[in-house]
Structure formats: structure tokens, C-alpha cells
Design an enzyme around this catalytic site. Structure first.
Site, PDB file in Angstrom:
ATOM      1  N   CYS A  73      65.015 -49.593 -13.480  1.00  0.00           N
ATOM      2  CA  CYS A  73      64.840 -48.429 -12.596  1.00  0.00           C
ATOM      3  C   CYS A  73      65.772 -48.526 -11.388  1.00  0.00           C
ATOM      4  O   CYS A  73      65.881 -49.571 -10.760  1.00  0.00           O
ATOM      5  CB  CYS A  73      63.388 -48.353 -12.136  1.00  0.00           C
ATOM      6  SG  CYS A  73      63.071 -46.918 -11.094  1.00  0.00           S
ATOM      7  N   CYS A  77      61.742 -49.979  -4.856  1.00  0.00           N
ATOM      8  CA  CYS A  77      60.377 -50.202  -4.366  1.00  0.00           C
ATOM      9  C   CYS A  77      60.136 -51.717  -4.299  1.00  0.00           C
ATOM     10  O   CYS A  77      60.186 -52.404  -5.335  1.00  0.00           O
ATOM     11  CB  CYS A  77      59.369 -49.554  -5.304  1.00  0.00           C
ATOM     12  SG  CYS A  77      59.819 -47.855  -5.733  1.00  0.00           S
ATOM     13  N   CYS A  80      58.021 -53.751  -6.878  1.00  0.00           N
ATOM     14  CA  CYS A  80      58.063 -53.430  -8.310  1.00  0.00           C
ATOM     15  C   CYS A  80      58.968 -54.338  -9.138  1.00  0.00           C
ATOM     16  O   CYS A  80      60.167 -54.454  -8.872  1.00  0.00           O
ATOM     17  CB  CYS A  80      58.494 -51.977  -8.498  1.00  0.00           C
ATOM     18  SG  CYS A  80      58.381 -51.490 -10.241  1.00  0.00           S
ATOM     19  N   CYS A 117      47.253 -43.769 -20.051  1.00  0.00           N
ATOM     20  CA  CYS A 117      48.278 -43.442 -19.055  1.00  0.00           C
ATOM     21  C   CYS A 117      49.620 -44.052 -19.457  1.00  0.00           C
ATOM     22  O   CYS A 117      49.729 -45.258 -19.656  1.00  0.00           O
ATOM     23  CB  CYS A 117      47.853 -43.977 -17.693  1.00  0.00           C
ATOM     24  SG  CYS A 117      49.069 -43.620 -16.424  1.00  0.00           S
ATOM     25  N   CYS A 148      47.446 -39.132 -19.211  1.00  0.00           N
ATOM     26  CA  CYS A 148      48.009 -39.289 -17.876  1.00  0.00           C
ATOM     27  C   CYS A 148      49.436 -39.803 -18.050  1.00  0.00           C
ATOM     28  O   CYS A 148      49.721 -40.523 -19.015  1.00  0.00           O
ATOM     29  CB  CYS A 148      47.185 -40.289 -17.071  1.00  0.00           C
ATOM     30  SG  CYS A 148      47.834 -40.594 -15.410  1.00  0.00           S
ATOM     31  N   CYS A 208      46.463 -37.855  -9.824  1.00  0.00           N
ATOM     32  CA  CYS A 208      46.070 -39.260  -9.691  1.00  0.00           C
ATOM     33  C   CYS A 208      47.009 -39.844  -8.651  1.00  0.00           C
ATOM     34  O   CYS A 208      48.214 -39.955  -8.896  1.00  0.00           O
ATOM     35  CB  CYS A 208      46.219 -39.971 -11.034  1.00  0.00           C
ATOM     36  SG  CYS A 208      45.958 -41.763 -10.927  1.00  0.00           S
ATOM     37  N   ARG A 280      39.763 -45.827  -8.470  1.00  0.00           N
ATOM     38  CA  ARG A 280      40.061 -46.860  -9.482  1.00  0.00           C
ATOM     39  C   ARG A 280      40.413 -48.196  -8.839  1.00  0.00           C
ATOM     40  O   ARG A 280      41.335 -48.287  -8.021  1.00  0.00           O
ATOM     41  CB  ARG A 280      41.197 -46.404 -10.405  1.00  0.00           C
ATOM     42  CG  ARG A 280      41.443 -47.388 -11.552  1.00  0.00           C
ATOM     43  CD  ARG A 280      42.421 -46.871 -12.592  1.00  0.00           C
ATOM     44  NE  ARG A 280      42.040 -45.559 -13.047  1.00  0.00           N
ATOM     45  CZ  ARG A 280      42.830 -44.485 -12.976  1.00  0.00           C
ATOM     46  NH1 ARG A 280      44.044 -44.590 -12.497  1.00  0.00           N
ATOM     47  NH2 ARG A 280      42.397 -43.314 -13.389  1.00  0.00           N
TER      48      ARG A 280
HETATM   49  N1  SAM Z   1      58.405 -44.935 -11.681  1.00  0.00           N
HETATM   50  C1  SAM Z   1      57.238 -44.204 -11.449  1.00  0.00           C
HETATM   51  C2  SAM Z   1      56.839 -44.145  -9.997  1.00  0.00           C
HETATM   52  O1  SAM Z   1      57.260 -44.985  -9.232  1.00  0.00           O
HETATM   53  O2  SAM Z   1      56.070 -43.256  -9.645  1.00  0.00           O
HETATM   54  C3  SAM Z   1      56.056 -44.644 -12.283  1.00  0.00           C
HETATM   55  C4  SAM Z   1      55.793 -46.108 -12.520  1.00  0.00           C
HETATM   56  S1  SAM Z   1      55.369 -47.063 -11.073  1.00  0.00           S
HETATM   57  C5  SAM Z   1      55.420 -48.706 -11.708  1.00  0.00           C
HETATM   58  C6  SAM Z   1      53.644 -46.682 -10.805  1.00  0.00           C
HETATM   59  C7  SAM Z   1      52.944 -47.299  -9.634  1.00  0.00           C
HETATM   60  O3  SAM Z   1      52.626 -48.655  -9.910  1.00  0.00           O
HETATM   61  C8  SAM Z   1      53.695 -47.400  -8.323  1.00  0.00           C
HETATM   62  O4  SAM Z   1      53.674 -46.192  -7.618  1.00  0.00           O
HETATM   63  C9  SAM Z   1      52.920 -48.469  -7.573  1.00  0.00           C
HETATM   64  O5  SAM Z   1      51.912 -47.874  -6.786  1.00  0.00           O
HETATM   65  C10 SAM Z   1      52.293 -49.284  -8.700  1.00  0.00           C
HETATM   66  N2  SAM Z   1      52.851 -50.649  -8.717  1.00  0.00           N
HETATM   67  C11 SAM Z   1      54.081 -51.006  -9.117  1.00  0.00           C
HETATM   68  N3  SAM Z   1      54.279 -52.334  -8.992  1.00  0.00           N
HETATM   69  C12 SAM Z   1      53.130 -52.836  -8.491  1.00  0.00           C
HETATM   70  C13 SAM Z   1      52.709 -54.151  -8.125  1.00  0.00           C
HETATM   71  N4  SAM Z   1      53.519 -55.194  -8.238  1.00  0.00           N
HETATM   72  N5  SAM Z   1      51.463 -54.315  -7.650  1.00  0.00           N
HETATM   73  C14 SAM Z   1      50.635 -53.254  -7.534  1.00  0.00           C
HETATM   74  N6  SAM Z   1      50.983 -51.982  -7.860  1.00  0.00           N
HETATM   75  C15 SAM Z   1      52.216 -51.775  -8.320  1.00  0.00           C
HETATM   76  C1  DTB Z   2      48.739 -47.361 -10.488  1.00  0.00           C
HETATM   77  O1  DTB Z   2      48.330 -46.955  -9.375  1.00  0.00           O
HETATM   78  N1  DTB Z   2      48.799 -48.638 -10.834  1.00  0.00           N
HETATM   79  C2  DTB Z   2      49.333 -48.768 -12.184  1.00  0.00           C
HETATM   80  C3  DTB Z   2      49.500 -47.285 -12.622  1.00  0.00           C
HETATM   81  N2  DTB Z   2      49.151 -46.563 -11.449  1.00  0.00           N
HETATM   82  C4  DTB Z   2      50.741 -46.850 -13.247  1.00  0.00           C
HETATM   83  C5  DTB Z   2      50.515 -49.639 -12.257  1.00  0.00           C
HETATM   84  C6  DTB Z   2      50.281 -51.035 -11.729  1.00  0.00           C
HETATM   85  C7  DTB Z   2      51.520 -51.838 -11.937  1.00  0.00           C
HETATM   86  C8  DTB Z   2      51.317 -53.289 -11.649  1.00  0.00           C
HETATM   87  C9  DTB Z   2      52.534 -54.102 -11.865  1.00  0.00           C
HETATM   88  C10 DTB Z   2      53.124 -53.956 -13.230  1.00  0.00           C
HETATM   89  O2  DTB Z   2      52.502 -54.370 -14.245  1.00  0.00           O
HETATM   90  O3  DTB Z   2      54.223 -53.414 -13.329  1.00  0.00           O
HETATM   91 FE1  SF4 Z   3      61.012 -47.512 -10.290  1.00  0.00          FE
HETATM   92 FE2  SF4 Z   3      59.116 -49.318 -10.009  1.00  0.00          FE
HETATM   93 FE3  SF4 Z   3      59.732 -47.742  -7.975  1.00  0.00          FE
HETATM   94 FE4  SF4 Z   3      58.493 -46.696 -10.153  1.00  0.00          FE
HETATM   95  S1  SF4 Z   3      57.666 -48.194  -8.732  1.00  0.00           S
HETATM   96  S2  SF4 Z   3      60.232 -45.827  -9.039  1.00  0.00           S
HETATM   97  S3  SF4 Z   3      59.400 -47.982 -11.759  1.00  0.00           S
HETATM   98  S4  SF4 Z   3      61.082 -49.269  -8.921  1.00  0.00           S
END
Ligand code: SAM
Ligand code: DTB
Ligand code: SF4
Length: 342
Positions: A73, A77, A80, A117, A148, A208, A280
Site C-alpha cells: 500500500c 499509516c 500498518c 469483512c 462489509c 463501520c 466491536r
Molecule cells: N486500506 C484501507 C484503509 O486504510 O481504510 C483498509 C484496510 S486498513 C488495514 C483497515 C484498518 O485497520 C485501519 O484503518 C486501522 O484502523 C486498522 N489497523 C491497521 N493496522 C492496525 C494495527 N497494527 N493495529 C490495529 N489496527 C490496525
Molecule cells: C478494523 O477496525 N480493524 C480491522 C478491520 N477494521 C479491517 C483490521 C485490524 C488490522 C490489524 C493488523 C493487521 O492484521 O493488519
Molecule cells: Fe494502506 Fe494500511 Fe493505511 Fe490501509 S491502513 S491505507 S492498508 S497503509
């Protein structure tokens, strides 16, 4: 006021939360902070009172995640593991095929999930990506599951297309308070997130939207996040509260973990400020242990991610969650034969 009066179910207007401490207008950060700062027993009592008034069944929704397009990606963030900017060992993969997704969704349904989801590591899907995800949504919906998706930023027409394919919910998190957002990600703005949320709402898809705690934020940022969520008009139907999963290689890998009782407080305040939402208990459950999770359910959490994996990191396995619910005497939300949630 007697206990019976406090438990009475009143007609609820989603736009004006009816709770013992709800303000007449929007939630101020100060009012949310005051809730967060209450003595824990008082806070839990208030949250549980609101919870019982709005969810007399007390059931727990089971939602299963699948990363349908993993890694690579372009966003940065800081939490992430899927950002291409960080060296986390996550390998970029292309969008999964329909039959593979359907197999995973059927397995989730067989294990008792009612919602599926699909997550994609995109900044924003292209038109052709949305067309392909629409096919996935239609197939999953056909199994009788709630659908979702979380795909990044959408254009208004993408939301309309996804709704037409049968998308019930779109996950798009605000993650933290606006004041702290720039410390976490700088490849997009808070307003970008709010814009996508408004397109999703306008298309008639349920929202959500939640956030992450344990990212080094100050308590006021937790209050700021909850105030933002609660003041969305209407507030989200689903509110995922994630505890940061600290993944080596991400900039937030060494963040100070949140005190588990402060996490419980955030759940309780989400429940009080958004009384009809499914709150959740999301990422980070592996670190919480049974007792803290039990407190989260007492605080009003009534949904979990269910399945051995989140997107790329781990989650308690299904058997452990089945046992936890049994131990706590909690029942899972059921679906009707047609797939609608009972
Ligand atoms: N790329 C899309 C976005 O950012 O909206 C969808 C996937 S993203 C991984 C979905 C959500 O996962 C993020 O908005 C964040 O709140 C959560 N998330 C990602 N990495 C995480 C982590 N290490 N711990 C907890 N929540 C995480
Ligand atoms: C949300 O609030 N948490 C989920 C889902 N929406 C997509 C993602 C959590 C991601 C945790 C780290 C990972 O496995 O990438
Ligand atoms: Fe990309 Fe992860 Fe950010 Fe979603 S949360 S936009 S997958 S870097």
C-alpha cells in the site's frame, strides 16, 4: 432515580443519544473526557445500563475478516504492516479470486460468523478494482452473510456500485483525534476520511467506523476520537475499537502499550456516546486476556473479530473464542435462514 427507571427502554433517536450524561447538542471533547475520567465502577455501571436498555438480548456479533488484497500500500499509516514504506515482511499480493473468497466466507459462516469483512490494502481502489470487489460482494452476500468491505478512499460512484452489489457495511476508520492524525499518517487528511464516510452514507451503506488506541496518543486524543465518532450524523452503526498491534518494522512498533483498564474505559465511553451501535472489541485481543475481555463486554462491547487471523496479524483462534463466550455465558448473534440477522 431507581434502578428500574434507569433500565427503562425509551424510544431512541440515533441523532441524539439518550443516556444519563448525554448533552443536548453534539458531544464536546470535554464531556467525553469527563466520562473517561469517571471512577471505573461508575463508568461501567453507566455503560452497562445504556447497553442493556439498547441491547436487551446481550448477544455478541461475530465478524470474520479476510485480506482479499494484501500489502504494497502506498499510504504511510504508522501502525500498518501493509504499507510499502515499512519493512515488515508482508509480501504484496494481488486481489484474490472469487472462488477462494467464497470458500473462506463459507467457512466463516459454518464457524458461526454473521458478517464477512473484506479488506484491501489500497489507498483508493480504481474503477476496475471496484468492479472486481463488487463481484466478491455479490458472491458473499449470496451465501447469506452480511457483507462489509474496507478498501480505502472511495469516489461517490464507487459507493453506489458497491451498494448495488449488496454491500451492507463499509469500514473506514478515523483512527484517532484530528489533532493527532498528522503524527500517524501524512499521505491523506482527516477530511479525506470524512469525505469517503459521507459518500458511503449517501449511497445507503451502513457505516463501520472506529479507531485505534495505544498509538502514543494523549488521553485527550482518545476523547477527541470518540467525540468525532459520536458526532457523525448519524453516528456509525458499527464502531471497531482497536488496540494497536505493534508490528516490528512499523514506526509505531515501540509505542507504550495502553493500560488495559484505559482500553476498557474507551469501550465504555463508546457505548455510552453511541448507545445503539455495535461496539466491536477489535484488534489486539491476543494481548488482553480473558479477564480484560470480560470487562470489555461488561463495558458494552458486543462484537468481535472472529477467526484465527485479522488481516495479516493473529487473532485468538476460533476454539478459544467459543470457549470464552461459553465461559462468560454470552451467546453469539444468530442469523435467520435468509441470512438476515435475527
Ligand atoms: N486500506 C484501507 C484503509 O486504510 O481504510 C483498509 C484496510 S486498513 C488495514 C483497515 C484498518 O485497520 C485501519 O484503518 C486501522 O484502523 C486498522 N489497523 C491497521 N493496522 C492496525 C494495527 N497494527 N493495529 C490495529 N489496527 C490496525
Ligand atoms: C478494523 O477496525 N480493524 C480491522 C478491520 N477494521 C479491517 C483490521 C485490524 C488490522 C490489524 C493488523 C493487521 O492484521 O493488519
Ligand atoms: Fe494502506 Fe494500511 Fe493505511 Fe490501509 S491502513 S491505507 S492498508 S497503509
Amino acid at each position: 432515580m431507581g434502578a428500574n427507571d434507569m433500565m427503562a427502554t425509551k424510544p431512541v433517536n440515533l441523532r441524539r443519544p439518550v443516556t444519563p450524561t448525554a448533552p443536548a447538542g453534539p458531544w464536546s471533547v470535554e464531556a467525553v473526557q469527563a466520562l473517561l475520567d469517571k471512577p471505573l465502577n461508575d463508568l461501567l455501571f453507566e455503560a452497562q445500563t445504556v447497553h442493556r436498555a439498547h441491547f436487551p438480548e446481550g448477544d455478541i456479533e461475530l465478524a470474520t475478516l479476510l485480506s482479499v488484497k494484501t500489502g504494497g500500500c502506498p499510504e504511510n499509516c504508522g501502525y500498518c504492516p501493509q504499507s510499502s514504506e515499512f519493512d515488515t515482511g508482508v509480501k504484496a499480493q494481488k486481489l484474490m479470486e472469487v472462488d477462494e473468497v467464497v470458500r473462506a466466507a463459507q467457512a466463516a459462516k459454518d464457524a458461526g460468523a454473521t458478517r464477512f469483512c473484506m479488506g484491501a490494502a489500497w489507498r483508493a481502489p480504481k474503477d476496475r478494482d471496484v468492479e472486481k470487489v463488487a463481484v466478491l460482494v455479490e458472491a458473499v452476500k449470496g451465501l447469506g452473510l452480511q457483507t462489509c468491505a474496507t478498501l480505502g478512499m472511495l469516489e461517490p460512484q464507487h459507493a453506489v456500485q458497491l451498494k448495488a452489489a449488496g454491500l451492507d457495511y463499509y469500514n473506514h476508520n478515523l483512527d484517532t483525534a484530528p489533532e493527532y492524525y498528522g503524527d500517524i499518517v501524512d499521505t491523506r487528511t482527516y477530511q479525506d476520511r470524512l469525505d469517503t464516510l459521507s459518500y458511503v452514507r449517501s449511497a445507503g451503506i451502513s457505516v463501520c467506523c472506529g479507531g485505534i488506541v495505544g498509538m502514543g496518543e494523549a488521553p485527550v486524543h482518545r476523547a477527541g476520537l470518540i467525540a468525532q465518532l459520536a458526532n457523525l450524523d448519524p453516528y456509525p452503526e458499527s464502531v471497531p475499537i482497536n488496540s494497536l498491534v505493534r508490528v516490528p518494522g512499523t514506526p509505531l512498533a515501540d509505542s507504550e502499550p495502553i493500560d488495559p483498564l484505559d482500553f476498557v474505559r474507551v469501550i465504555a465511553v463508546a457505548r455510552i456516546t453511541m448507545p445503539k451501535a455495535r461496539v466491536r472489541l477489535s484488534a489486539g485481543r491476543q494481548q488482553l486476556g480473558d479477564a480484560v475481555q470480560a470487562l470489555c463486554f461488561l463495558a458494552g462491547a458486543n462484537s468481535i473479530f472472529y477467526g484465527d487471523k485479522l488481516l495479516v496479524t493473529g487473532n485468538p483462534d476460533v476454539e478459544a473464542d467459543v470457549q470464552l463466550l461459553r465461559k462468560l455465558g454470552l451467546k453469539a448473534r444468530q442469523t435467520t435462514e435468509q441470512g438476515a440477522c435475527a
